[in-house]
Design a protein around this motif. Structure first.
Motif, PDB file in Angstrom:
ATOM      1  N   GLY A 280       0.051 -17.850  10.372  1.00 20.75           N
ATOM      2  CA  GLY A 280       0.028 -17.530   8.956  1.00 20.75           C
ATOM      3  C   GLY A 280      -0.789 -16.294   8.622  1.00 20.75           C
ATOM      4  N   ASP A 281      -2.003 -16.189   9.161  1.00 22.03           N
ATOM      5  CA  ASP A 281      -2.849 -15.036   8.865  1.00 22.03           C
ATOM      6  C   ASP A 281      -2.248 -13.750   9.403  1.00 22.03           C
ATOM      7  N   ASP A 282      -1.649 -13.811  10.598  1.00 22.73           N
ATOM      8  CA  ASP A 282      -1.015 -12.612  11.163  1.00 22.73           C
ATOM      9  C   ASP A 282       0.143 -12.152  10.292  1.00 22.73           C
ATOM     10  N   ALA A 283       0.916 -13.105   9.801  1.00 21.97           N
ATOM     11  CA  ALA A 283       2.052 -12.755   8.949  1.00 21.97           C
ATOM     12  C   ALA A 283       1.585 -12.082   7.662  1.00 21.97           C
ATOM     13  N   VAL A 284       0.568 -12.646   7.039  1.00 25.25           N
ATOM     14  CA  VAL A 284       0.068 -12.058   5.798  1.00 25.25           C
ATOM     15  C   VAL A 284      -0.554 -10.690   6.066  1.00 25.25           C
ATOM     16  N   ASN A 285      -1.288 -10.552   7.165  1.00 26.40           N
ATOM     17  CA  ASN A 285      -1.850  -9.246   7.520  1.00 26.40           C
ATOM     18  C   ASN A 285      -0.747  -8.201   7.671  1.00 26.40           C
ATOM     19  N   ASN A 286       0.356  -8.608   8.296  1.00 26.08           N
ATOM     20  CA  ASN A 286       1.468  -7.685   8.496  1.00 26.08           C
ATOM     21  C   ASN A 286       2.081  -7.269   7.167  1.00 26.08           C
ATOM     22  N   LEU A 287       2.274  -8.241   6.279  1.00 28.75           N
ATOM     23  CA  LEU A 287       2.838  -7.938   4.965  1.00 28.75           C
ATOM     24  C   LEU A 287       1.914  -7.012   4.176  1.00 28.75           C
ATOM     25  N   VAL A 288       0.627  -7.304   4.200  1.00 26.96           N
ATOM     26  CA  VAL A 288      -0.339  -6.468   3.480  1.00 26.96           C
ATOM     27  C   VAL A 288      -0.332  -5.037   4.035  1.00 26.96           C
ATOM     28  N   THR A 289      -0.226  -4.906   5.352  1.00 25.32           N
ATOM     29  CA  THR A 289      -0.162  -3.570   5.956  1.00 25.32           C
ATOM     30  C   THR A 289       1.051  -2.800   5.456  1.00 25.32           C
ATOM     31  N   HIS A 290       2.201  -3.481   5.375  1.00 22.12           N
ATOM     32  CA  HIS A 290       3.403  -2.832   4.829  1.00 22.12           C
ATOM     33  C   HIS A 290       3.165  -2.383   3.388  1.00 22.12           C
ATOM     34  N   LEU A 291       2.534  -3.240   2.588  1.00 17.40           N
ATOM     35  CA  LEU A 291       2.287  -2.895   1.190  1.00 17.40           C
ATOM     36  C   LEU A 291       1.286  -1.742   1.068  1.00 17.40           C
ATOM     37  N   GLU A 292       0.284  -1.723   1.933  1.00 13.15           N
ATOM     38  CA  GLU A 292      -0.670  -0.610   1.917  1.00 13.15           C
ATOM     39  C   GLU A 292       0.009   0.699   2.299  1.00 13.15           C
ATOM     40  N   THR A 293       0.960   0.623   3.229  1.00 18.53           N
ATOM     41  CA  THR A 293       1.717   1.823   3.603  1.00 18.53           C
ATOM     42  C   THR A 293       2.551   2.323   2.432  1.00 18.53           C
ATOM     43  N   ILE A 294       3.168   1.400   1.711  1.00 16.06           N
ATOM     44  CA  ILE A 294       3.929   1.778   0.513  1.00 16.06           C
ATOM     45  C   ILE A 294       3.007   2.391  -0.521  1.00 16.06           C
ATOM     46  N   ASP A 295       1.840   1.787  -0.708  1.00 24.48           N
ATOM     47  CA  ASP A 295       0.878   2.304  -1.684  1.00 24.48           C
ATOM     48  C   ASP A 295       0.452   3.723  -1.319  1.00 24.48           C
ATOM     49  N   ASN A 296       0.244   3.979  -0.031  1.00 20.57           N
ATOM     50  CA  ASN A 296      -0.129   5.331   0.411  1.00 20.57           C
ATOM     51  C   ASN A 296       0.964   6.337   0.076  1.00 20.57           C
ATOM     52  N   ALA A 297       2.220   5.895   0.172  1.00 24.01           N
ATOM     53  CA  ALA A 297       3.343   6.801  -0.105  1.00 24.01           C
ATOM     54  C   ALA A 297       3.534   7.023  -1.607  1.00 24.01           C
ATOM     55  N   CYS A 298       3.027   6.095  -2.415  1.00 25.64           N
ATOM     56  CA  CYS A 298       3.149   6.206  -3.882  1.00 25.64           C
ATOM     57  C   CYS A 298       1.875   6.830  -4.439  1.00 25.64           C
ATOM     58  N   SER A 299       1.652   8.068  -4.100  1.00 26.52           N
ATOM     59  CA  SER A 299       0.355   8.690  -4.388  1.00 26.52           C
ATOM     60  C   SER A 299       0.394   9.672  -5.552  1.00 26.52           C
ATOM     61  N   ASP A 300       1.504   9.685  -6.323  1.00 27.08           N
ATOM     62  CA  ASP A 300       1.617  10.675  -7.391  1.00 27.08           C
ATOM     63  C   ASP A 300       1.113  10.173  -8.740  1.00 27.08           C
ATOM     64  N   GLY A 301       0.516   8.965  -8.770  1.00 26.16           N
ATOM     65  CA  GLY A 301      -0.022   8.441 -10.012  1.00 26.16           C
ATOM     66  C   GLY A 301       0.998   7.786 -10.914  1.00 26.16           C
ATOM     67  N   GLY A 302       2.234   7.637 -10.438  1.00 25.47           N
ATOM     68  CA  GLY A 302       3.281   7.029 -11.244  1.00 25.47           C
ATOM     69  C   GLY A 302       3.251   5.510 -11.190  1.00 25.47           C
ATOM     70  N   ASP A 303       4.173   4.927 -11.932  1.00 21.91           N
ATOM     71  CA  ASP A 303       4.297   3.467 -11.946  1.00 21.91           C
ATOM     72  C   ASP A 303       5.250   3.035 -10.832  1.00 21.91           C
ATOM     73  N   TYR A 304       4.773   2.153  -9.977  1.00 22.60           N
ATOM     74  CA  TYR A 304       5.605   1.629  -8.893  1.00 22.60           C
ATOM     75  C   TYR A 304       5.482   0.104  -8.853  1.00 22.60           C
ATOM     76  N   LEU A 305       6.568  -0.542  -8.490  1.00 24.20           N
ATOM     77  CA  LEU A 305       6.579  -2.002  -8.394  1.00 24.20           C
ATOM     78  C   LEU A 305       7.428  -2.423  -7.204  1.00 24.20           C
ATOM     79  N   VAL A 306       6.846  -3.232  -6.330  1.00 26.92           N
ATOM     80  CA  VAL A 306       7.558  -3.733  -5.150  1.00 26.92           C
ATOM     81  C   VAL A 306       8.069  -5.133  -5.456  1.00 26.92           C
ATOM     82  N   PRO A 307       9.383  -5.306  -5.589  1.00 25.01           N
ATOM     83  CA  PRO A 307       9.935  -6.638  -5.841  1.00 25.01           C
ATOM     84  C   PRO A 307      10.223  -7.381  -4.528  1.00 25.01           C
TER      85      PRO A 307
END
Length: 463
Positions: free
Chosen positions: A365-392
């Motif tokens: 369970g912890d490994d799975a959540v860590n992996n998901l969080v890493t993906h979301l952090e990567t997306i956040d890094n790519a969304c660096s222009d100050g705009g509104d972003y939402l991951v569904p």
């Protein structure tokens, strides 16, 4: 440059079961509604209750709500001696005399083994022994007549114990006592288990209503009996994503648009009857959308709908909007489709949603959540222009957990806790994003499809 905003993330769980009742007798043909209610709908509510700062969207099929309510009323009435149980399996749990005929016994045994062997049977030694005996009966079915009633009684009890939610197993002293007893269950034990089921199923709708009333959950809905609205409105919409797909001989679904409107209206009325307010969002059945369907949803008062990422990719390509846009700029914002009114359409991240639905079940369970969080952090890094972003992240809220250890207990607890407390992630809801003025892009053309491959191939096109 604008200040960096937290990455909006929506966890949207879709709860749905088809109509299992015989429309004449009212008897249930299959038990999946009450089994999922006492296992998955109960657990999903409990995990949100345990992490008050977490947020989510929960979508209910109205036909499911009606059946949950029907089971709750049946169980309450039965335990008060004012009503009969109309589900044969549930009724068997409290039958003083279990089946004596060979075929009836074999059917009951087979029914009590409809569970994930690795996750729901093998972890319980007493249940596993009963299942092993049943497997032996496969080769010697005539021997079932030599099986005592105690075998059937214990098998019934263990089947229902296994299907209880993990949070119920851990917190209800009655359940703990029954599981510790292991064998030789009495009629009194079976009645107590029925009372446990009644408590669990009977509280489902009220728990989600309470979560919505305190603003932790946005409740949404789909058309009443889970129809594919785009195909009802226009069978030809299947060819928008599959130009060569064979269509039925009929040029249109008889009374299709009117039936679609009826499903939408009945769905809204059913939802309001149970939750006391009109929802603003709709996860259409199977994420199925078309321009005509979105227009119907908008006319019914919905502010948002959602579909699969593949639908967006097909639509962007058809609209000529692919070149020059990053993946994040395409996927992580909702769109208003031309000629559909004031309704925004969100598109799921198919990769992340399917990781939860089909992949993480075999991970710690912890490994799975860590992996998901890493993906979301990567997306956040790519969304660096100050705009509104939402991951569904949108997926089935019931069937996946049978494949997780402990019904996803550790994964879901870690998921809500980590995301709710992450400094760069903000759990939110679709309506909240829109109410706060989150950016919505325009889409000149929507290619009709569903979350499955971005097409309707699951429901139309067989030769």
């Amino acid at each position: 440059m604008s200040a960096k905003k937290p990455l909006n993330v929506v966890l949207c769980w879709h709860m749905h079961q088809p109509e299992y009742r015989d429309l004449v007798s009212g008897e249930y043909q299959l038990p999946w509604t009450y089994l999922h209610a006492m296992k998955d709908y109960a657990d999903m509510a409990a995990h949100l209750e345990d992490v008050p700062e977490a947020r989510a969207v929960v979508n209910f099929a109205p036909v499911l709500l009606d059946q949950i309510n029907d089971y709750a009323n049946q169980l309450h009435g039965y335990l008060k001696d004012t009503a009969a149980l109309r589900d044969p399996l549930l009724a068997a749990l409290d039958e003083p005399a279990l089946p004596v005929r060979r075929e009836q016994r074999l059917d009951l045994i087979k029914t009590c083994l409809r569970a994930n062997k690795e996750r729901l049977i093998d972890p319980y030694p007493a249940y596993k022994r009963l299942a092993d005996i049943a497997k032996w009966l496969d080769d010697k079915p005539e021997a079932v007549m030599y099986m005592g009633e105690q075998y059937l009684s214990d098998l019934l009890v263990w089947y229902h114990l296994a299907w209880l939610g993990e949070t119920v197993k851990r917190r209800d002293a009655r359940v703990k006592r029954l599981m510790e007893k292991e064998i030789a269950f009495t009629l009194h034990d079976r009645r107590e288990l029925l009372e446990i089921i009644a408590d669990s199923v009977g509280g489902i709708i009220a728990r989600y209503r309470a979560l919505a009333e305190r603003g932790q959950v946005e409740l949404s809905v789909n058309p009443y009996a889970h129809p594919i609205v785009p195909l009802m409105s226009d069978l030809g919409s299947a060819r928008e994503a599959m130009p060569d797909v064979p269509l039925p001989l009929l040029s249109h679904y008889p009374g299709g648009e009117e039936r679609a409107r009826t499903h939408i209206e009945q769905g809204l009325a059913t939802f309001q009857g149970y939750f006391g307010f009109k929802p603003t969002g709709c996860w259409p059945s199977e994420g199925s959308v078309s321009t005509a369907a979105l227009k119907l949803f908008a006319e019914a008062g919905f502010r948002w709908a959602a579909s699969g990422g593949a639908v967006l990719q097909h639509s962007l390509k058809a609209s000529g909007k692919v070149h020059g846009l990053s993946r994040e700029q395409q996927l992580y914002r909702p769109y208003r489709v031309a000629d559909t009114g004031d309704i925004a359409c969100f598109f799921r991240d198919d990769g992340l949603s399917d990781m939860i639905g089909f992949t993480y079940s075999t991970w710690h369970g912890d490994d799975a959540v860590n992996n998901l969080v890493t993906h979301l952090e990567t997306i956040d890094n790519a969304c660096s222009d100050g705009g509104d972003y939402l991951v569904p992240i949108i997926l089935d809220g019931e069937n996946a957990w049978e494949f997780y250890p402990n019904n996803g207990y550790y994964f879901l607890n870690a998921l809500y806790t980590r995301l709710a407390r992450h400094p760069r992630i903000r759990l939110t809801t679709f309506s909240e994003y829109l109410s706060e003025g989150g950016q919505v892009l325009s889409l000149p053309r929507l290619v009709a499809g569903s979350w499955v491959y971005g097409t309707f191939s699951t429901w139309i096109g067989d030769k």
